[in-house]
Write a protein that holds these residues in place. Structure first.
Motif, PDB file in Angstrom:
ATOM      1  N   UNK A 323       1.150  -1.113   0.364  1.00 23.24           N
ATOM      2  CA  UNK A 323       0.362  -0.143   0.042  1.00 23.24           C
ATOM      3  C   UNK A 323       0.810   1.384   0.055  1.00 23.24           C
ATOM      4  N   UNK A 324       1.506   1.114   0.234  1.00 16.69           N
ATOM      5  CA  UNK A 324       2.514   2.619   0.166  1.00 16.69           C
ATOM      6  C   UNK A 324       3.467   2.560  -0.844  1.00 16.69           C
ATOM      7  N   UNK A 325       3.308   1.495  -1.363  1.00 14.86           N
ATOM      8  CA  UNK A 325       4.534   1.933  -2.906  1.00 14.86           C
ATOM      9  C   UNK A 325       3.480   2.461  -3.684  1.00 14.86           C
ATOM     10  N   UNK A 326       2.384   1.566  -3.181  1.00 11.70           N
ATOM     11  CA  UNK A 326       1.082   2.478  -4.448  1.00 11.70           C
ATOM     12  C   UNK A 326       0.996   4.088  -4.113  1.00 11.70           C
ATOM     13  N   UNK A 327       1.032   4.285  -2.956  1.00  7.55           N
ATOM     14  CA  UNK A 327       0.864   5.903  -2.010  1.00  7.55           C
ATOM     15  C   UNK A 327       1.934   6.330  -3.100  1.00  7.55           C
ATOM     16  N   UNK A 328       2.769   6.252  -2.380  1.00 10.69           N
ATOM     17  CA  UNK A 328       4.292   7.106  -2.922  1.00 10.69           C
ATOM     18  C   UNK A 328       4.308   7.138  -4.357  1.00 10.69           C
ATOM     19  N   UNK A 329       4.193   5.846  -5.534  1.00  8.77           N
ATOM     20  CA  UNK A 329       3.897   6.588  -6.895  1.00  8.77           C
ATOM     21  C   UNK A 329       2.824   7.353  -7.154  1.00  8.77           C
ATOM     22  N   UNK A 330       1.900   7.231  -6.186  1.00  7.24           N
ATOM     23  CA  UNK A 330       0.254   8.136  -6.901  1.00  7.24           C
ATOM     24  C   UNK A 330       0.737   9.061  -6.578  1.00  7.24           C
ATOM     25  N   UNK A 331       1.339   9.488  -5.720  1.00  2.15           N
ATOM     26  CA  UNK A 331       1.697  11.046  -4.206  1.00  2.15           C
ATOM     27  C   UNK A 331       2.738  11.711  -6.003  1.00  2.15           C
ATOM     28  N   UNK A 332       3.633  10.602  -5.908  1.00  6.39           N
ATOM     29  CA  UNK A 332       4.852  11.277  -7.055  1.00  6.39           C
ATOM     30  C   UNK A 332       4.415  11.808  -8.450  1.00  6.39           C
ATOM     31  N   UNK A 333       2.599  12.151  -8.346  1.00  8.06           N
ATOM     32  CA  UNK A 333       2.404  12.214 -10.322  1.00  8.06           C
ATOM     33  C   UNK A 333       1.154  13.173  -9.319  1.00  8.06           C
ATOM     34  N   UNK A 334       0.788  13.620  -8.638  1.00  8.94           N
ATOM     35  CA  UNK A 334      -0.118  13.980  -8.815  1.00  8.94           C
ATOM     36  C   UNK A 334      -0.266  15.573  -9.913  1.00  8.94           C
ATOM     37  N   UNK A 335      -1.883  15.570 -10.262  1.00  4.48           N
ATOM     38  CA  UNK A 335      -1.591  16.046 -10.984  1.00  4.48           C
ATOM     39  C   UNK A 335      -1.665  17.793 -10.741  1.00  4.48           C
ATOM     40  N   UNK A 336      -2.759  18.342  -9.605  1.00  3.68           N
ATOM     41  CA  UNK A 336      -2.570  19.504  -9.084  1.00  3.68           C
ATOM     42  C   UNK A 336      -2.096  19.245  -7.645  1.00  3.68           C
ATOM     43  N   UNK A 390      -8.242   6.494 -10.618  1.00  3.17           N
ATOM     44  CA  UNK A 390      -6.799   5.562 -11.012  1.00  3.17           C
ATOM     45  C   UNK A 390      -6.624   4.875  -9.843  1.00  3.17           C
ATOM     46  N   UNK A 391      -5.727   6.253  -8.805  1.00  7.27           N
ATOM     47  CA  UNK A 391      -5.330   6.480  -7.376  1.00  7.27           C
ATOM     48  C   UNK A 391      -6.104   4.865  -6.443  1.00  7.27           C
ATOM     49  N   UNK A 392      -7.436   5.461  -6.329  1.00  9.07           N
ATOM     50  CA  UNK A 392      -8.809   4.713  -5.547  1.00  9.07           C
ATOM     51  C   UNK A 392      -8.174   3.277  -5.483  1.00  9.07           C
ATOM     52  N   UNK A 393      -8.884   3.306  -6.922  1.00  8.50           N
ATOM     53  CA  UNK A 393      -8.595   1.654  -7.570  1.00  8.50           C
ATOM     54  C   UNK A 393      -7.334   0.840  -7.312  1.00  8.50           C
ATOM     55  N   UNK A 394      -5.775   1.729  -7.747  1.00 10.72           N
ATOM     56  CA  UNK A 394      -5.076   0.923  -6.990  1.00 10.72           C
ATOM     57  C   UNK A 394      -5.083   0.067  -5.276  1.00 10.72           C
ATOM     58  N   UNK A 395      -5.072   1.583  -4.776  1.00 11.98           N
ATOM     59  CA  UNK A 395      -5.401   1.122  -3.803  1.00 11.98           C
ATOM     60  C   UNK A 395      -6.471   0.152  -2.987  1.00 11.98           C
ATOM     61  N   UNK A 396      -7.691   0.331  -3.619  1.00 14.83           N
ATOM     62  CA  UNK A 396      -8.337  -0.815  -3.407  1.00 14.83           C
ATOM     63  C   UNK A 396      -8.080  -1.893  -2.268  1.00 14.83           C
TER      64      UNK A 396
END
Ligand SMILES: Cc1cc2nc3c(=O)[nH]c(=O)nc-3n(C[C@H](O)[C@H](O)[C@H](O)COP(=O)(O)OP(=O)(O)OC[C@H]3O[C@@H](n4cnc5c(N)ncnc54)[C@H](O)[C@@H]3O)c2cc1C
Length: 451
Positions: A323-336, A390-396
């Motif tokens: 879960x940490x890996x997913x969070x970090x990966x998505x956090x790195x490419x936040x569009x805003x 996409x972030x939610x789907x990956x974390x779900x």
């Protein structure tokens, strides 16, 4: 369009004011926190008293109008405002009477957390509320309500002693553990399904200065910081609540941080927080003793009024490496740059209440994983919404099948049963007694047969 005689009838029935489209004040009154919401009520009734709310419910029933109730107007789903119906605007109702001897507050539904905390702290008292001071006490409490004090004192709804509520038949009732106990059970976490609450009676607690603030680290440390968070937060005492987040600092750099509030003896708190302050060299350590009302405001600047928001969330009990890996990966490419990925803790006293004791079912030592997307321009809606989904789907796969009703979006009616969990059927049965026609349905609705 409402005919003039009917409009006159409602105006004459209220101590507050009624606004129709085009009238001065109407445009301001229909705005809420989330700028994505652009609903246009047929009428806005700015209520002054419980009697005004009774009149509004009777008027809407008589004229076949749909209604919504607006408390603080902070809910991202925007259900406080209704297109083409009567918006019962409670925001002018801000009375708050503290009884310092009984340690109770009698609070009206238009109060924000800032206003409520201010009045309670004049007597050195407080009860659990949320972490952003512009939020309304009404919607927050009706959905559960967790924040810095929940480890020690439970959820906001756990501290409810009674409510005054206007039900669908237009009657003003008091609900408490001894009067309409089923209705009282339902409003303690069952959302806004059962009527319009015109007054909340809360139990208060002595809350002095707290140890609050946070520690900020470079984003490159996010994996290690979140792993530390998992271990530190899960073992923490009731007096401490610990949140974590990834966001963008004022200089444009992505950062990761851990925020705390300790509501016990300050010297003991300092010792409990030592491991957090030692485990990694921070960019900044801003933990310090502060007034409780200041702790309640420290994150306000991250959530100014009027941005566009699209959120997704879910409860989680363990933050594993995947879960940490997913969070970090998505956090790195936040569009805003305004978007935050947060973990907000619920634990201790809030987790020890049996799941069936109130309508709020999800009683675990856990945190809410929050994907809090916000941006400024309409043109940016699509990439931000796409990224959030996409972030939610990956974390779900890493989340429990459970969600906080107050952070459900407008497009998540398929998750409402997850929000009420094992209490859903009892809530639906109580709904059938007090609101069989589903008159109150501008909310995360407990399904009953449609009107
Ligand atoms: C920036 C931000 C931070 C947040 N932080 C926290 C937090 O720390 N902890 C937490 O628990 N939650 C938090 N929330 C979620 C918050 O609890 C919900 O958004 C809550 O619904 C807000 O209450 P409100 O009165 O402002 O909402 P509104 O938008 O006015 O109303 C929300 C719902 O409640 C209904 N409602 C409002 N008043 C009444 C009433 N008197 N009677 C019946 N129904 C009513 C409305 O019709 C609507 O369906 C946060 C939300 C935001 C946007």
């Amino acid at each position: 369009m409402i005919a003039q005689p009917a409009l006159g009838e409602l105006r004459a029935a209220l101590r507050g004011t009624v606004l129709a489209p085009g009238e001065p004040g109407y445009e301001d009154a229909r705005q809420i926190f989330n700028a994505m919401i652009d609903s246009r009520p047929a009428l806005i009734a700015r209520c002054a008293t419980a009697a005004d709310v009774v009149a509004c419910v009777g008027f809407a029933q008589a004229h076949g109008l749909d209604v919504s109730a607006r408390g603080g107007g902070h809910n991202v789903s925007g259900k406080a405002v209704i297109d083409g119906g009567l918006m019962i605007d409670l925001s002018p109702m801000k009375a708050c009477r503290i009884d310092p001897v009984r340690r109770t507050a009698r609070a009206e539904p238009g109060l924000t957390l800032a206003e409520f905390d201010h009045d309670c702290q004049a007597f050195g008292l407080a009860t659990t509320m949320g972490a952003i001071s512009a939020t309304g006490i009404a919607g927050l409490t009706l959905g559960g309500g967790f924040g810095w004090l929940c480890g020690k004192y439970g959820l906001a709804c756990d501290n409810l002693l009674s409510v005054d509520i206007v039900t669908a038949d237009g009657r003003l009732r008091t609900a408490s553990p001894t009067e309409h106990p089923d209705l009282f059970w339902a409003v303690c976490g069952g959302g806004a399904n059962f009527g319009v609450v015109t007054s909340f009676e809360f139990r208060l607690h002595e809350v002095g200065p707290v140890l609050g603030g946070g520690i900020v680290f470079p984003f490159a440390k996010a994996g290690r910081v979140l792993a530390f968070y998992d271990q530190f937060a899960r073992g923490c005492p009731d007096e401490l609540s610990v949140n974590a987040a990834v966001w963008t600092a004022a200089d444009g750099a992505p950062v990761v941080g851990i925020a705390v509030a300790w509501c016990g003896a300050l010297d003991l708190g300092a010792r409990v927080l030592e491991p957090l302050r030692r485990f990694e060299a921070p960019l900044a350590d801003m933990i310090a003793p502060m007034r409780y009302v200041d702790r309640q405001r420290t994150s306000d600047a991250f959530f100014p009024h009027g941005r566009r928001h699209y959120w997704k969330a879910g409860w989680q009990r363990r933050l594993g490496p995947d879960a940490i890996e997913v969070m970090v990966e998505f956090a790195a490419r936040r569009p805003s740059p305004y978007t935050r990925l947060s973990l907000q803790q619920m634990h201790g006293a809030a987790a020890r209440v049996p799941p069936s004791a109130t309508a709020f079912a999800h009683r675990n030592d856990q945190w809410e994983v929050q994907i809090l997307s916000q941006w400024q321009d309409t043109a940016d809606d699509e990439p931000n919404i796409r990224w959030t989904r996409a972030c939610h789907a990956a974390l779900e796969p890493h989340l429990d099948r459970a969600v906080y009703v107050n952070n459900l979006g407008d497009d998540e009616s398929d998750r409402v049963s997850e929000a009420y969990g094992s209490n859903y059927e009892r809530l639906a049965a109580i709904k059938a007694v007090y609101d069989p026609a589903n008159f109150f349905r501008s909310n995360q609705n407990v399904a009953t047969p449609p009107r």
